[in-house]
Design a protein around this motif. Sequence first.
Motif, PDB file in Angstrom:
ATOM      1  N   GLU A  97       0.853  -1.180   0.000  1.00  0.00           N
ATOM      2  CA  GLU A  97       0.000   0.000   0.000  1.00  0.00           C
ATOM      3  C   GLU A  97       0.897   1.241   0.000  1.00  0.00           C
ATOM      4  O   GLU A  97       1.679   1.441   0.931  1.00  0.00           O
ATOM      5  N   ILE A  98       0.779   2.055  -1.032  1.00  0.00           N
ATOM      6  CA  ILE A  98       1.658   3.218  -1.173  1.00  0.00           C
ATOM      7  C   ILE A  98       1.534   4.152   0.033  1.00  0.00           C
ATOM      8  O   ILE A  98       2.526   4.722   0.508  1.00  0.00           O
ATOM      9  N   GLU A  99       0.307   4.303   0.579  1.00  0.00           N
ATOM     10  CA  GLU A  99       0.107   5.216   1.711  1.00  0.00           C
ATOM     11  C   GLU A  99       0.933   4.802   2.932  1.00  0.00           C
ATOM     12  O   GLU A  99       1.262   5.627   3.788  1.00  0.00           O
ATOM     13  N   THR A 100       1.249   3.498   3.021  1.00  0.00           N
ATOM     14  CA  THR A 100       2.008   3.004   4.170  1.00  0.00           C
ATOM     15  C   THR A 100       3.399   3.625   4.232  1.00  0.00           C
ATOM     16  O   THR A 100       4.002   3.718   5.314  1.00  0.00           O
ATOM     17  N   TYR A 101       3.931   4.065   3.088  1.00  0.00           N
ATOM     18  CA  TYR A 101       5.260   4.677   3.084  1.00  0.00           C
ATOM     19  C   TYR A 101       5.321   5.874   4.032  1.00  0.00           C
ATOM     20  O   TYR A 101       6.332   6.101   4.701  1.00  0.00           O
ATOM     21  N   ASN A 102       4.246   6.648   4.095  1.00  0.00           N
ATOM     22  CA  ASN A 102       4.219   7.816   4.968  1.00  0.00           C
ATOM     23  C   ASN A 102       4.412   7.425   6.427  1.00  0.00           C
ATOM     24  O   ASN A 102       5.093   8.107   7.194  1.00  0.00           O
ATOM     25  N   HIS A 103       3.795   6.330   6.823  1.00  0.00           N
ATOM     26  CA  HIS A 103       3.946   5.866   8.207  1.00  0.00           C
ATOM     27  C   HIS A 103       5.363   5.363   8.465  1.00  0.00           C
ATOM     28  O   HIS A 103       5.920   5.580   9.539  1.00  0.00           O
ATOM     29  N   ARG A 104       5.931   4.687   7.485  1.00  0.00           N
ATOM     30  CA  ARG A 104       7.307   4.213   7.648  1.00  0.00           C
ATOM     31  C   ARG A 104       8.260   5.392   7.826  1.00  0.00           C
ATOM     32  O   ARG A 104       9.046   5.432   8.777  1.00  0.00           O
ATOM     33  N   SER A 105       8.206   6.341   6.895  1.00  0.00           N
ATOM     34  CA  SER A 105       9.150   7.460   6.945  1.00  0.00           C
ATOM     35  C   SER A 105       8.930   8.316   8.186  1.00  0.00           C
ATOM     36  O   SER A 105       9.856   8.988   8.659  1.00  0.00           O
ATOM     37  N   GLY A 106       7.715   8.277   8.730  1.00  0.00           N
ATOM     38  CA  GLY A 106       7.422   9.053   9.935  1.00  0.00           C
ATOM     39  C   GLY A 106       8.084   8.543  11.193  1.00  0.00           C
ATOM     40  O   GLY A 106       8.006   9.187  12.239  1.00  0.00           O
ATOM     41  N   ARG A 107       8.756   7.389  11.109  1.00  0.00           N
ATOM     42  CA  ARG A 107       9.478   6.881  12.287  1.00  0.00           C
ATOM     43  C   ARG A 107      10.763   7.661  12.541  1.00  0.00           C
ATOM     44  O   ARG A 107      11.329   7.579  13.622  1.00  0.00           O
ATOM     45  N   THR A 108      11.231   8.390  11.532  1.00  0.00           N
ATOM     46  CA  THR A 108      12.414   9.229  11.714  1.00  0.00           C
ATOM     47  C   THR A 108      12.010  10.692  11.562  1.00  0.00           C
ATOM     48  O   THR A 108      10.882  10.998  11.176  1.00  0.00           O
ATOM     49  N   GLY A 109      12.921  11.603  11.886  1.00  0.00           N
ATOM     50  CA  GLY A 109      12.603  13.028  11.794  1.00  0.00           C
ATOM     51  C   GLY A 109      11.560  13.463  12.801  1.00  0.00           C
ATOM     52  O   GLY A 109      10.752  14.356  12.542  1.00  0.00           O
ATOM     53  N   ARG A 110      11.568  12.868  13.994  1.00  0.00           N
ATOM     54  CA  ARG A 110      10.566  13.181  15.015  1.00  0.00           C
ATOM     55  C   ARG A 110      11.116  14.197  16.004  1.00  0.00           C
ATOM     56  O   ARG A 110      12.319  14.387  16.128  1.00  0.00           O
ATOM     57  N   ALA A 111      10.191  14.819  16.730  1.00  0.00           N
ATOM     58  CA  ALA A 111      10.543  15.766  17.805  1.00  0.00           C
ATOM     59  C   ALA A 111      11.473  16.864  17.300  1.00  0.00           C
ATOM     60  O   ALA A 111      12.410  17.278  17.992  1.00  0.00           O
ATOM     61  N   GLY A 112      11.250  17.329  16.074  1.00  0.00           N
ATOM     62  CA  GLY A 112      12.033  18.430  15.533  1.00  0.00           C
ATOM     63  C   GLY A 112      13.378  18.045  14.966  1.00  0.00           C
ATOM     64  O   GLY A 112      14.114  18.907  14.471  1.00  0.00           O
ATOM     65  N   LYS A 113      13.733  16.765  15.042  1.00  0.00           N
ATOM     66  CA  LYS A 113      15.033  16.333  14.526  1.00  0.00           C
ATOM     67  C   LYS A 113      14.905  15.926  13.059  1.00  0.00           C
ATOM     68  O   LYS A 113      13.815  15.680  12.563  1.00  0.00           O
ATOM     69  N   THR A 114      16.039  15.873  12.375  1.00  0.00           N
ATOM     70  CA  THR A 114      16.039  15.482  10.971  1.00  0.00           C
ATOM     71  C   THR A 114      16.269  13.983  10.853  1.00  0.00           C
ATOM     72  O   THR A 114      16.838  13.348  11.748  1.00  0.00           O
ATOM     73  N   GLY A 115      15.845  13.420   9.727  1.00  0.00           N
ATOM     74  CA  GLY A 115      16.025  11.998   9.482  1.00  0.00           C
ATOM     75  C   GLY A 115      16.075  11.720   7.995  1.00  0.00           C
ATOM     76  O   GLY A 115      15.797  12.594   7.176  1.00  0.00           O
TER      77      GLY A 115
END
Length: 605
Positions: free
Chosen positions: A322-340
């Motif tokens: 599911e292409i939409e799932t990519y957004n959830h995957r990439s959202g595991r990094t770059g959290r709390a104002g940090k870059t990923g």
Amino acid sequence: MNKFQELGLNELLLKAIQDLGFENPSEVQEKAIPLLLQQDTDIVALAQTGTGKTAAFGFPLIQKIDPENRSTQALILSPTRELCLQITNEIKQYSKYVKGLHTVAVYGGASITEQAKEVKRGAQIIVATPGRMQDMINRNLVNIKNIETCILDEADEMLNMGFYEDITSILSDTPDEKNTWLFSATMPQEVARIAKEFMKRPQEITVGHKNQGSVNVSHEYYLVGARDRYPVLKRLADMNPDIFSVVFCRTKRDTQAVAEKLIEDGYNAAALHGDLSQAQRDGVMKAFRGRQIQMLVATDVAARGIDVDDITHVINYQLPDEIETYNHRSGRTGRAGKTGTSIVIVTKSEFKKIQMIERIIKTKFVQKPIPTGMEICEVQLIHLANKVKGVEVDAEIDKYLPKIEELLGDLTKEELIKKMFSVEFNRFIEYYKKQNTIDSPKSREKGEATVNSDGSVRYFLNLGARDNFDWMSLKDFLRDTLDLGRDDLFKVDVKEGFSFFNTDASHSERIMEVLNNMHHEGRQVNVEISTSGGGSGRSSSRRDHNNRRGDRGFDRGERRSSTKERSSDKSERSLERKFGRRREDDRPVRNERRSVRGDRPRRTN
């Protein structure tokens, strides 16, 4: 002045916020908290994973709860046990100064009786997974008929996991006059359907554009040949010595296999998937949060609920279905104002998915060259130098210095530096000297699928009747090994020492990758693409009992030109001769490969 004070939160919540060290609300919090405090309304809030959605609904929910009323006033639904527990823990932290307010987590894998007892003692807020909540409703262990607020967190994830019927059933058991707050990273049709059916003129909050990825995440891809996927993963890990990552695979089988390879090659890795027991999953997550694990290899379902702020990379070893799932995957990094960084390892046959994802997240991917061995060695050497420079010296070493100086005193400064760094560095340089350069494919690779007119690909496999297979047992073996459906594999033709079979072209990459990286009864399995098309001309006259459509006659009497048959015969005879010679050489070749892999340097933290 703490900016949360401007949002209308009461003193008890502000005190908890101060304890937690929060200073500036995120964009979704700035938009959602005042709206939810000032109005009794339904809302749909779209924001990327990791943007603070729990606080966005948690603070106004707590402020609206009557702690003196012990009945259940709010229900929060979340997709997984991990996320359920995470939300529960955060709600408890936010409400720690609110006397009498109790939050209970309800999820599978734990005693339903104990959870029911906790609810009965008085739980104003229930945080639940849909399956366990439906089970408790069916057993009359919980009453949500009078709740005032229902929150659907990670709504798109819940629906992707197949919880649509549970969610609609649960919502049907709640009062019509309640407020429904829906929080999601994306807005697929199923989420829109829930909003239309169960919400009253919801107000919409959007952080960025709909379905847009986090601005703190850069997106890269590496174009590889099907057989180079794992070697490229290793190079990416070596190119980033301080990597702290989640590596995503599509299936549990691939997740376990990749994790085992990484561990065998000296990486701090572990698998996270649905076949692990709850105790094993908890142990893996504890080790990952403690950074004892640098590369967590996970399925999408198992990774939901991972909330670790310092993940440096998300690596898509395989793109999701599911292409939409990519957004959830990439959202595991770059959290709390940090870059990923979100990395995709992709083959030419999958490249269209990259373009589809770009359109959805409205962000361009950057193609990166596959790191060379010498580039990796340079990075590792500089990393080691920085590690030496930054190490803290324990005073206890002083008493050993005279012996060390006596032993090394005849070395110059330059010689000492060279020898000290070579202790670690030699293993990398020796390993990569033996490895060939991996280039991104520019034209059709050898072994890349030749697609027939019916959309299928034919394969040549070095397993046959000599390995105790007939067409039926080989078909079952391949379907189980490759996780294929009943009709995904057809035209299986078993010879004495080899076989042919067909699948749809969409399975080609997985077949090449899985079969060429496995052994059967101690022998290396080899599979190659046959350029012959549908099947051998010599066998076309006999019955094919495993035809794709279940027909009794081969291709149901379709006529083939004699030219095509002769071409098929020639191609398949060529592969037969090749595999016939290779069979006798399988064992020594495999041993040689194992010895090379054994030279792989173990990584250091």
